[in-house]
Design a protein around this motif. Structure first.
Motif, PDB file in Angstrom:
ATOM      1  N   LEU A  56     -24.215 -12.504  33.731  1.00 32.77           N
ATOM      2  CA  LEU A  56     -23.508 -11.412  34.395  1.00 32.77           C
ATOM      3  C   LEU A  56     -24.284 -10.098  34.282  1.00 32.77           C
ATOM      4  CD1 LEU A  56     -19.844 -12.203  33.269  1.00 32.77           C
ATOM      5  CD2 LEU A  56     -20.903 -12.694  35.481  1.00 32.77           C
ATOM      6  N   TYR A  57     -24.897  -9.873  33.141  1.00 29.59           N
ATOM      7  CA  TYR A  57     -25.686  -8.655  32.949  1.00 29.59           C
ATOM      8  C   TYR A  57     -26.905  -8.620  33.870  1.00 29.59           C
ATOM      9  CZ  TYR A  57     -23.940  -5.700  29.162  1.00 29.59           C
ATOM     10  OH  TYR A  57     -23.222  -4.796  28.412  1.00 29.59           O
ATOM     11  N   ASN A  58     -27.481  -9.791  34.111  1.00 26.52           N
ATOM     12  CA  ASN A  58     -28.687  -9.840  34.942  1.00 26.52           C
ATOM     13  C   ASN A  58     -28.375  -9.661  36.427  1.00 26.52           C
ATOM     14  OD1 ASN A  58     -30.372 -10.183  32.738  1.00 26.52           O
ATOM     15  ND2 ASN A  58     -30.345 -12.422  32.837  1.00 26.52           N
ATOM     16  N   SER A  59     -27.092  -9.677  36.754  1.00 26.27           N
ATOM     17  CA  SER A  59     -26.688  -9.453  38.155  1.00 26.27           C
ATOM     18  C   SER A  59     -25.526  -8.457  38.177  1.00 26.27           C
ATOM     19  CB  SER A  59     -26.268 -10.772  38.813  1.00 26.27           C
ATOM     20  OG  SER A  59     -27.307 -11.719  38.768  1.00 26.27           O
ATOM     21  N   PRO A  60     -25.779  -7.212  37.768  1.00 25.70           N
ATOM     22  CA  PRO A  60     -24.696  -6.237  37.663  1.00 25.70           C
ATOM     23  C   PRO A  60     -24.025  -5.966  39.011  1.00 25.70           C
ATOM     24  CG  PRO A  60     -26.835  -5.153  37.534  1.00 25.70           C
ATOM     25  CD  PRO A  60     -27.087  -6.627  37.468  1.00 25.70           C
ATOM     26  N   GLU A  61     -22.685  -5.878  38.965  1.00 26.14           N
ATOM     27  CA  GLU A  61     -21.886  -5.576  40.158  1.00 26.14           C
ATOM     28  C   GLU A  61     -22.045  -6.629  41.266  1.00 26.14           C
ATOM     29  OE1 GLU A  61     -19.616  -3.284  40.432  1.00 26.14           O
ATOM     30  OE2 GLU A  61     -19.983  -2.304  38.520  1.00 26.14           O
ATOM     31  N   GLN A  62     -22.522  -7.816  40.899  1.00 33.52           N
ATOM     32  CA  GLN A  62     -22.652  -8.897  41.885  1.00 33.52           C
ATOM     33  C   GLN A  62     -21.764 -10.063  41.473  1.00 33.52           C
ATOM     34  OE1 GLN A  62     -26.701 -10.032  42.771  1.00 33.52           O
ATOM     35  NE2 GLN A  62     -27.471  -7.955  42.470  1.00 33.52           N
ATOM     36  N   TRP A  63     -21.177 -10.716  42.477  1.00 29.49           N
ATOM     37  CA  TRP A  63     -20.333 -11.870  42.206  1.00 29.49           C
ATOM     38  C   TRP A  63     -21.197 -13.091  41.886  1.00 29.49           C
ATOM     39  CZ3 TRP A  63     -15.314 -11.215  41.531  1.00 29.49           C
ATOM     40  CH2 TRP A  63     -14.678 -10.117  42.134  1.00 29.49           C
ATOM     41  N   ILE A  64     -20.863 -13.770  40.787  1.00 26.58           N
ATOM     42  CA  ILE A  64     -21.519 -15.009  40.402  1.00 26.58           C
ATOM     43  C   ILE A  64     -20.439 -16.086  40.332  1.00 26.58           C
ATOM     44  CG2 ILE A  64     -22.989 -16.179  38.725  1.00 26.58           C
ATOM     45  CD1 ILE A  64     -24.332 -13.746  39.911  1.00 26.58           C
ATOM     46  N   SER A  65     -20.608 -17.125  41.098  1.00 31.45           N
ATOM     47  CA  SER A  65     -19.554 -18.136  41.155  1.00 31.45           C
ATOM     48  C   SER A  65     -19.450 -18.907  39.840  1.00 31.45           C
ATOM     49  CB  SER A  65     -19.830 -19.121  42.293  1.00 31.45           C
ATOM     50  OG  SER A  65     -20.919 -19.965  41.982  1.00 31.45           O
ATOM     51  N   GLY A  66     -18.236 -19.374  39.554  1.00 28.34           N
ATOM     52  CA  GLY A  66     -18.029 -20.196  38.370  1.00 28.34           C
ATOM     53  C   GLY A  66     -18.833 -21.477  38.439  1.00 28.34           C
ATOM     54  N   GLU A  67     -18.985 -22.003  39.658  1.00 28.06           N
ATOM     55  CA  GLU A  67     -19.782 -23.227  39.836  1.00 28.06           C
ATOM     56  C   GLU A  67     -21.243 -22.984  39.485  1.00 28.06           C
ATOM     57  OE1 GLU A  67     -20.817 -26.530  43.306  1.00 28.06           O
ATOM     58  OE2 GLU A  67     -19.524 -24.811  43.749  1.00 28.06           O
ATOM     59  N   GLU A  68     -21.763 -21.837  39.883  1.00 28.02           N
ATOM     60  CA  GLU A  68     -23.161 -21.514  39.575  1.00 28.02           C
ATOM     61  C   GLU A  68     -23.363 -21.376  38.068  1.00 28.02           C
ATOM     62  OE1 GLU A  68     -26.388 -17.920  40.457  1.00 28.02           O
ATOM     63  OE2 GLU A  68     -24.599 -18.111  41.708  1.00 28.02           O
TER      64      GLU A  68
ATOM     65  N   CYS B 294     -12.474 -13.542  40.993  1.00 25.81           N
ATOM     66  CA  CYS B 294     -11.860 -13.812  42.289  1.00 25.81           C
ATOM     67  C   CYS B 294     -12.038 -15.300  42.592  1.00 25.81           C
ATOM     68  CB  CYS B 294     -12.496 -12.960  43.378  1.00 25.81           C
ATOM     69  SG  CYS B 294     -11.867 -13.269  45.034  1.00 25.81           S
ATOM     70  N   THR B 295     -10.968 -15.968  42.999  1.00 27.17           N
ATOM     71  CA  THR B 295     -11.002 -17.422  43.208  1.00 27.17           C
ATOM     72  C   THR B 295     -12.120 -17.840  44.150  1.00 27.17           C
ATOM     73  OG1 THR B 295      -8.617 -17.529  42.856  1.00 27.17           O
ATOM     74  CG2 THR B 295      -9.646 -19.413  43.927  1.00 27.17           C
ATOM     75  N   LYS B 296     -12.322 -17.092  45.210  1.00 30.84           N
ATOM     76  CA  LYS B 296     -13.317 -17.491  46.205  1.00 30.84           C
ATOM     77  C   LYS B 296     -14.717 -16.920  45.952  1.00 30.84           C
ATOM     78  CE  LYS B 296      -9.968 -18.103  49.947  1.00 30.84           C
ATOM     79  NZ  LYS B 296      -9.595 -17.706  51.332  1.00 30.84           N
ATOM     80  N   ARG B 297     -14.817 -15.964  45.027  1.00 29.48           N
ATOM     81  CA  ARG B 297     -16.107 -15.294  44.865  1.00 29.48           C
ATOM     82  C   ARG B 297     -16.724 -15.484  43.490  1.00 29.48           C
ATOM     83  NH1 ARG B 297     -15.611  -9.394  47.539  1.00 29.48           N
ATOM     84  NH2 ARG B 297     -17.846  -9.755  47.823  1.00 29.48           N
ATOM     85  N   GLY B 298     -15.932 -15.626  42.440  1.00 32.55           N
ATOM     86  CA  GLY B 298     -16.480 -15.846  41.103  1.00 32.55           C
ATOM     87  C   GLY B 298     -16.167 -14.705  40.157  1.00 32.55           C
ATOM     88  N   HIS B 299     -17.190 -14.239  39.433  1.00 33.52           N
ATOM     89  CA  HIS B 299     -17.001 -13.246  38.379  1.00 33.52           C
ATOM     90  C   HIS B 299     -18.097 -12.183  38.469  1.00 33.52           C
ATOM     91  CE1 HIS B 299     -14.441 -16.411  36.640  1.00 33.52           C
ATOM     92  NE2 HIS B 299     -15.476 -17.226  36.836  1.00 33.52           N
ATOM     93  N   LYS B 300     -17.774 -10.961  38.017  1.00 33.46           N
ATOM     94  CA  LYS B 300     -18.795  -9.912  37.931  1.00 33.46           C
ATOM     95  C   LYS B 300     -18.380  -8.872  36.901  1.00 33.46           C
ATOM     96  CE  LYS B 300     -17.106  -6.698  41.501  1.00 33.46           C
ATOM     97  NZ  LYS B 300     -17.472  -5.922  42.711  1.00 33.46           N
ATOM     98  N   LEU B 301     -19.398  -8.294  36.261  1.00 34.41           N
ATOM     99  CA  LEU B 301     -19.176  -7.138  35.406  1.00 34.41           C
ATOM    100  C   LEU B 301     -18.919  -5.944  36.316  1.00 34.41           C
ATOM    101  CD1 LEU B 301     -21.955  -7.407  32.663  1.00 34.41           C
ATOM    102  CD2 LEU B 301     -19.509  -7.535  32.298  1.00 34.41           C
TER     103      LEU B 301
END
Length: 325
Positions: A12-24, A53-60
């Motif tokens: 999450l830190y390596n992609s700040p303010e970007q959505w990273i999916s749970g699957e990824e 977000c269910t469809k987008r993933g997680h982000k800091l």
């Protein structure tokens, strides 16, 4: 070895303010989606602000000033201090007491002890250090320098220079060093340093450097008796300062000047210290445990002691509290 929580935090830190999916995240770490979600919730409980977000993933979502090992090590540019184990306590009697215990047990140089709050914070001459919860930096550093015990007091002056440059980095001016171990801003105390050594007559086993820096403490949060003599980043800048960034800068500066000390380059440190302290030529009163002296500072020795011109002659002062007259 990194646990799943730290690995997720790094992603999450390596992609700040970007959505990273749970699957990824799940695929990258070879763990289940359920394990990802469980660790995300644990991170939230630690104070990290993470959107999901269910469809987008997680982000800091914001800069997280969380006092933990991962946050401090992330982006830290040091080789030793802060790169070993960092122990963060919620509430502790004193980080110096804990560091001394751990160093006695064999913890290596570079180990860091931090606390959100101290119940018996240690100052010089047995005084207590005001340590309210979650406001300031209470840190102790374990070092194992190959120096003579006679040279151990030099680490106090070395630490003071490291703190001086750390505070200046955050756009604070009128910083000065008060011999031997206080840092002042506009004549008020913002930092205290306490070094404690274990060794014998021939060698140093370890030195604990305890540093307390007032960061986000408001004026009315200081004990009444300190409100005219203490200050903080908050009081000076009228804004909150991230403690993690200050800790990183402190560890980087501490390592820089520690290496100068242990490589035999204390003369440069002393020259810097003398320029920042500006004590030579000033009339002072020195209070020690059983006696006091009044005189004019004539010089600073190569060991960092004061040469005080008193009515009884020149005295070399290695410890004590001073007040300018």
């Amino acid at each position: 070895m990194e646990n799943s929580r730290s690995k997720i935090l790094k992603i999450l830190y390596n992609s700040p303010e970007q959505w990273i999916s749970g699957e990824e995240i799940s695929h990258s770490l070879s763990i289940t989606r359920s394990a990802v979600w469980k660790n995300i919730n644990l991170l939230r409980e630690m104070g990290y602000s993470i959107d999901s977000c269910t469809k987008r993933g997680h982000k800091l979502t914001i800069d997280n000033d969380i006092l933990d090992e991962f946050n401090i090590k992330h982006g830290l540019r040091s080789e030793i201090f802060g790169q070993r184990e960092i122990l963060v306590f919620d509430t502790i009697d004193s980080t110096n007491i804990k560091a001394f215990q751990l160093a006695t047990e064999g913890y290596p140089e570079g180990t860091i002890i931090l606390a959100q709050q101290q119940t018996s914070g240690k100052g010089r001459l047995g005084r207590r250090w005001s340590s309210p919860y979650g406001k300031n930096i209470y840190i102790s550093i374990i070092s194992r320098p190959f120096i003579s015990p006679m040279d151990a007091p030099k680490l106090t002056l070395t630490s003071a220079i490291a703190v001086f440059h750390t505070i200046e980095k955050f756009n604070i001016s009128n910083v000065e060093i008060k011999w031997p171990n206080d840092i002042l801003v506009n004549g008020k105390k913002i930092c205290g340093i306490l070094n404690e050594m274990k060794g014998d007559s021939d060698s140093v086993d370890f030195i604990i450097t305890g540093i307390g820096i007032n960061i986000n403490q408001k004026l009315n949060e200081f004990p009444e008796e300190l409100q005219n003599t203490a200050t903080s980043f908050e009081i000076i800048k009228n804004q909150t300062t991230g403690r993690v960034e200050v800790i990183k800068a402190l560890l980087e500066n501490f390592e820089k000047y520690y290496k100068m000390l242990t490589s035999g380059n204390f003369e440069d440190i002393l020259a810097q210290w003398s320029a920042k302290a500006q004590i030579v030529g000033k009339k002072i009163k020195v209070q020690q445990l059983k006696e006091s002296f009044v005189g004019t500072v004539k010089d600073i020795t190569v060991d960092g002691n004061l040469l005080l011109d008193t009515d009884a002659g020149i005295k070399e002062i290695s410890s004590g509290d001073i007040n300018y007259i």
